[in-house]
Each structure stands twice: as C-alpha cells, then as structure tokens.
Scaffold this active site. Structure first.
Site, PDB file in Angstrom:
ATOM      1  N   ARG A   1      25.676  16.733 -16.212  1.00 38.97           N
ATOM      2  CA  ARG A   1      24.654  17.023 -17.222  1.00 38.97           C
ATOM      3  C   ARG A   1      24.954  16.264 -18.506  1.00 38.97           C
ATOM      4  O   ARG A   1      26.074  16.293 -19.000  1.00 38.97           O
ATOM      5  CB  ARG A   1      24.616  18.534 -17.514  1.00 38.97           C
ATOM      6  CG  ARG A   1      24.250  19.325 -16.269  1.00 38.97           C
ATOM      7  CD  ARG A   1      24.047  20.787 -16.537  1.00 38.97           C
ATOM      8  NE  ARG A   1      23.737  21.464 -15.279  1.00 38.97           N
ATOM      9  CZ  ARG A   1      23.487  22.758 -15.148  1.00 38.97           C
ATOM     10  NH1 ARG A   1      23.505  23.537 -16.218  1.00 38.97           N
ATOM     11  NH2 ARG A   1      23.209  23.280 -13.979  1.00 38.97           N
TER      12      ARG A   1
ATOM     13  N   ARG B   1      31.193  23.694 -22.216  1.00 37.73           N
ATOM     14  CA  ARG B   1      30.025  22.818 -22.062  1.00 37.73           C
ATOM     15  C   ARG B   1      30.521  21.416 -21.784  1.00 37.73           C
ATOM     16  O   ARG B   1      30.994  20.738 -22.696  1.00 37.73           O
ATOM     17  CB  ARG B   1      29.161  22.860 -23.324  1.00 37.73           C
ATOM     18  CG  ARG B   1      27.820  22.158 -23.205  1.00 37.73           C
ATOM     19  CD  ARG B   1      27.035  22.269 -24.483  1.00 37.73           C
ATOM     20  NE  ARG B   1      26.651  23.646 -24.788  1.00 37.73           N
ATOM     21  CZ  ARG B   1      25.567  24.246 -24.278  1.00 37.73           C
ATOM     22  NH1 ARG B   1      24.753  23.587 -23.502  1.00 37.73           N
ATOM     23  NH2 ARG B   1      25.292  25.495 -24.593  1.00 37.73           N
TER      24      ARG B   1
ATOM     25  N   GLU C   1      28.022  32.560 -19.661  1.00 38.07           N
ATOM     26  CA  GLU C   1      27.149  32.517 -18.489  1.00 38.07           C
ATOM     27  C   GLU C   1      27.816  31.720 -17.372  1.00 38.07           C
ATOM     28  O   GLU C   1      28.137  30.548 -17.536  1.00 38.07           O
ATOM     29  CB  GLU C   1      25.826  31.864 -18.878  1.00 38.07           C
ATOM     30  CG  GLU C   1      24.854  31.768 -17.740  1.00 38.07           C
ATOM     31  CD  GLU C   1      23.649  30.905 -18.089  1.00 38.07           C
ATOM     32  OE1 GLU C   1      23.287  30.840 -19.272  1.00 38.07           O
ATOM     33  OE2 GLU C   1      23.099  30.283 -17.162  1.00 38.07           O
TER      34      GLU C   1
ATOM     35  N   SER D   1      23.240  31.994 -12.824  1.00 43.50           N
ATOM     36  CA  SER D   1      21.866  32.228 -13.193  1.00 43.50           C
ATOM     37  C   SER D   1      21.132  32.347 -11.875  1.00 43.50           C
ATOM     38  O   SER D   1      21.103  31.391 -11.097  1.00 43.50           O
ATOM     39  CB  SER D   1      21.382  31.035 -14.005  1.00 43.50           C
ATOM     40  OG  SER D   1      20.181  31.321 -14.641  1.00 43.50           O
TER      41      SER D   1
ATOM     42  N   ARG E   1      33.537  27.421 -16.258  1.00 43.97           N
ATOM     43  CA  ARG E   1      33.561  28.640 -17.077  1.00 43.97           C
ATOM     44  C   ARG E   1      34.315  29.767 -16.384  1.00 43.97           C
ATOM     45  O   ARG E   1      34.883  30.640 -17.052  1.00 43.97           O
ATOM     46  CB  ARG E   1      32.138  29.069 -17.406  1.00 43.97           C
ATOM     47  CG  ARG E   1      31.494  28.087 -18.379  1.00 43.97           C
ATOM     48  CD  ARG E   1      30.078  28.482 -18.709  1.00 43.97           C
ATOM     49  NE  ARG E   1      29.472  27.500 -19.585  1.00 43.97           N
ATOM     50  CZ  ARG E   1      28.197  27.519 -19.945  1.00 43.97           C
ATOM     51  NH1 ARG E   1      27.404  28.490 -19.499  1.00 43.97           N
ATOM     52  NH2 ARG E   1      27.704  26.598 -20.744  1.00 43.97           N
TER      53      ARG E   1
END
Length: 425
Positions: free
Chosen positions: A261, A276, A348, A351, A389
């Site tokens: 990403r 991130r 998070e 999802s 994470r």
RNA sequence: GGAGAGGUGGCUGAGUGGCCGAAAGCGACGGUUUGCUAAACCGUUGUACCGGGUAAACUGGUACCGGGGGUUCGAAUCCCCCCCUCUCCGCCA
C-alpha cells in the site's frame, strides 16, 4: 457497483441510503438522466436494426431471383448510417454511465449505527483483559529494536521508509504466525487454502473495487498494466470473476499474501514502527455465499478472525462500523481491534465486510439458484488477521520489565519450542 | 524474445458471405417404459439488454461464435490490430 435498475426503480431509497454515508445525490441523479436517454436511443436503434435485418434478408432472396435491388440497398445504406451514428452515441453514453456507476459506493445496510465518521462506530463486544504493568510499557518500536527482531534502518536503506525488515526470531515469528493462522482456518474453519499471484491486472482491481477510485493508493507496473495487491481479497475474490460458480455455496477460501500500500493520503501519520507500512503480511478469508445467508456468514466470519486472537490470548474489541465509516464496497463491516499498551490505543487488525452483490456485479461472479436461475452471489471477506499490527500487539502485550517478550504458548510448536523473544547478549 | 498452429454453446466438434443463435454427438433436465437400476425412445436445454405484460409465468425485438475496429444492403465466415492457449527454438530460478 449498484444495479442500474435499482437506481431506476428505487431511486429515493438509493438516495437515502447513500446519504447515510454522507454521499450527495448528484451522481445517481446524473446516472438516472443518462440512463433514460440511453434507453430511448437503444429502443430506436434496435428497431432500425430490425428493419435492416428484415430488408437485408429480402435483398438476398430477391437477388437470387435476379431482381434489381439497388434501391433497397441504397435505402439500407442510409439506415446503416443512422444506426452507426446512434450506436456511437449509445457507446459514449454507456461509457459515461459505466464510469459514473463505478464511482458510486455501496449502500449501507439499514441496521448500521448512524454516523459520518469513526466516532459513530459501536463497540459490540470486548474480549480478554487489558494487561497492567508495574513499569511504563514500551512501544513495539523500542522493543523490536532492542530485541533485534526488526531492522527498520536496513529496511529503509534497501527499499525506503515503511518497508520493515524482520530478522532472526522476528522473521521466524512471521512465518510461524502465517502457518498458525492458515492451519486454523483450513483445519477448524473449513477454508480452502490458495497461494495466489500478488501482482494482478486492472480487471481484477476493478472487480473488487480498488479501481478506479483507489488508484493512487496502489503500486503499479504501468508497462505491463499490472498492480501490486493491497490485500489478498483481490486475487482471491477474482478467482471466480466472470464465472457462473458450479460448486455448491457457500465457498470459503483463505490465502496468505504480502500486501502493498502506498498510503498516499497518510503521509506523516504513524510513520514510526509497524502500524502503517507499505508492505505487510496478511492472511485473508473470503466467502462466496447465497444472498439469503450472507449476513449469517458475516457473523461467523468475524468469529473465525476472533478465534485466532483468542488462541493468542490477546485482548480485543469488535466494532460495528457506522454508515459513514464503512469502506467503499461494503454494506456492513465489523472491525476487530487489538489493544496495544505501548500505544495506549486499539489497533485495527481485521476488517470483516459483507459486500452483498456489489463486488459480484462488478466482477461478474454468479451462481445458479434453486430454480436454476443465474444470479449474483454475495461476497464477503475479512482479515484473519493482519500480521504487522498483530506483531505490535504481541510485543507490547507480552513485554516484560527487562524488555524481553513472552509469546503465547500456542506458537511454540511453530517456533521449534521457542516461547519468548529474549534479549540479545 | 523468434517460428508455426489454434480460440465456436456446460463439453467435444461442424460451419468460408444471406435459409446460422449456430449441425451432430456427449452431458444435464422433464416424460414414456420398468419390481429397482440401466438401456431404449420422445421432448427441453444459453446469456445480456430494450419494449409489452400484475418484471411471476409469458411474449416482441436487439446483441453476443476470444476482444476491439473495418469492408458489405447483410459477417461466426473476408480484412486489420490486440489478447489468450498449444507446439518447437532461445533464455532462465
């Protein structure tokens, strides 16, 4: 992609649904106008083509008899020109319509909490207890560097900021977690494992909804019209693109892939550490279901992800996202967040979304219902779970006063019996 | 990367300008026959879009033979470009 017929026939409901996301009705209203105009042109051109087909057939028969058909041919030439002009206008209208439809997000499920941003999200349950420390808990960045399990500096040298390099037990931990998670999903949750390409074409990216809207968030290889996947959702969901699925539903697929990403809109945020990053690893679960059962399937999908975290004994909470915070393609979404003591925040790591037929319509994924009629499936996916994470949570929750880290017992068999990350001598 | 062959319905495969949405076979589905199964026989067997109809059934039309463009009154069929598959050669983990 929304069904154009839904915009046509249930216009008001669509506008209300999109408003719950904070989306203005301009887009769908323009679509409605173009659609109407397009249908008028289609009706007209199709009747002209009907005439041409009939007359051309007659010309063939009359020629065989030796009749003079010059006059009919001349008039059909005129009709042909009209058809050509109309077809061109329809093609342009189609193009605009398609482009606009691709930019309209899915309609949120009516049961979602109302809200336009993350503040409207609802905690539906919490599991485990947040650990307390008799010292100031460190950030995973400090822990990882001290333990020598992540070499951020060399990752940056080799690739750039946001490309972590795992070393020694850190690297083995990545491999162990991947194997651990896949084993559970395959053995206990009934998923079939895939090992897909991580570079995909534009059609696949469009099918799952990353293109055209999220183009800037993806790494691309323009010479070959290829993209690096931001999630395994892309290759795994596209497994059935442009197919009528012949196997019985539901179908459960899982895959580990690296994820890429660009984080184009997030410059300067969470720049340190593993929270991130531009490249991370993730195990993803994807479901193809009958529309009638997709919401039950969403609940069990979330439980599948939670099972991983429970076995790792990590405290987490589950959020139901509000209508304004769900992703572009989703109709309903649960986020799972792990507690990260070093951040003093929830992170998070999963999802889980039901896309209903939004992706299926874009990607052309269909099935035969009980009556034999062809229909779009519902697609769902969820992380099970994201590694970077998860490692943050493992480090920060498992940390000891001296800076070493205790690992969950279930991982030991995957690490050759290792149950902790010790300080280097 | 070079040379050649090929891409037609769920599958196999015929079709070189109109009578082709497309033969035939297989498969699948419905029926007849049968103690059951099988065989045999008869029938059905695509998708999308536009219109009509209580969008349920049904019905009129248009499009679709890998994708896009062209020639023609008319294209699965002729021409051009692209993609993919297979075979051989080259290169390579």
């Amino acid at each position: 992609m929304l069904d154009i017929k839904r915009i046509r026939d249930q216009y008001d409901a669509v506008v209300v649904g999109l408003a719950a996301r904070g989306v203005k009705p301009d887009g769908v209203s323009a679509i409605r106008d173009i659609d109407l105009e397009r249908r008028q042109m289609v009706t007209e051109v199709e009747s002209l083509k009907g005439v041409r087909n009939r007359v051309s057939k007659e010309i063939g028969l009359r020629r065989k008899r030796g009749d003079d058909t010059a006059e009919a041919e001349a008039s059909m030439r005129q009709v042909g020109d009209q058809i050509g002009a109309l077809d061109e206008r329809i093609r342009k209208a189609d193009e605009r319509l398609q482009a606009m439809l691709l930019m309209i997000p899915n309609i949120p499920h009516p049961g979602l909490p109302k809200g336009l941003d993350a503040s409207g999200n609802q905690v539906v349950r919490t599991w485990g207890t947040v650990p307390t420390f008799n010292f100031m808990p460190r950030s995973h960045v400090e822990l990882a560097e001290k333990l020598g399990v992540v070499d951020f500096a060399r990752g940056t040298k080799i690739s750039g900021a946001g490309f972590p390099l795992y070393v020694g037990l850190g690297a083995r931990l990545q491999r162990a977690l991947i194997q651990f998670m896949l084993d559970i999903h395959v053995r206990d949750h009934g998923y079939t494992e895939l090992w897909p390409p991580v570079v995909v074409n534009a059609a696949s990216m469009t099918g799952t909804g990353q293109l055209p809207k999220m183009k800037d968030d993806m790494y691309a290889i323009p010479e070959d019209d290829l993209y690096l996947i931001p999630t395994a959702e892309v290759p795994v969901t596209n497994y059935y693109r442009d197919e009528v699925i012949s196997s019985p539903l539901p179908i459960y697929l899982t895959a580990y892939t690296p994820c890429f990403r660009r984080e184009a809109g997030a410059a300067g945020r969470d720049t340190r550490g593993l929270i991130r990053v531009h490249q991370f690893d993730k195990v993803e679960m994807v479901k193809f279901t009958d529309p009638a059962t997709s919401y039950e399937e969403l609940e069990s999908l979330v439980l599948n992800a939670e099972d991983i975290l429970q076995r790792l004994q990590l405290p987490y909470r589950v959020l139901m996202l509000c209508s304004g915070d769900i992703s572009f393609a989703a109709a309903k979404c649960y986020d799972i967040e792990l507690w990260a003591p070093g951040q003093n925040a929830w992170l998070e790591v999963s999802s889980c979304s039901n896309f209903e037929d939004f992706q299926a319509r874009r990607a052309g994924i269909r099935y035969r219902d009980a009556k034999g009629k062809i229909n779009f499936v519902h697609t769902l996916n969820g992380s099970g779970v994201a590694l970077a994470r998860l490692v943050v949570a493992l480090l920060e929750n498992g940390q000891q006063a001296d800076g070493s880290v205790l690992l969950p017992a279930v991982l030991a068999p995957y690490l050759g019996g290792v149950d902790r990350l010790p300080l280097p001598h």
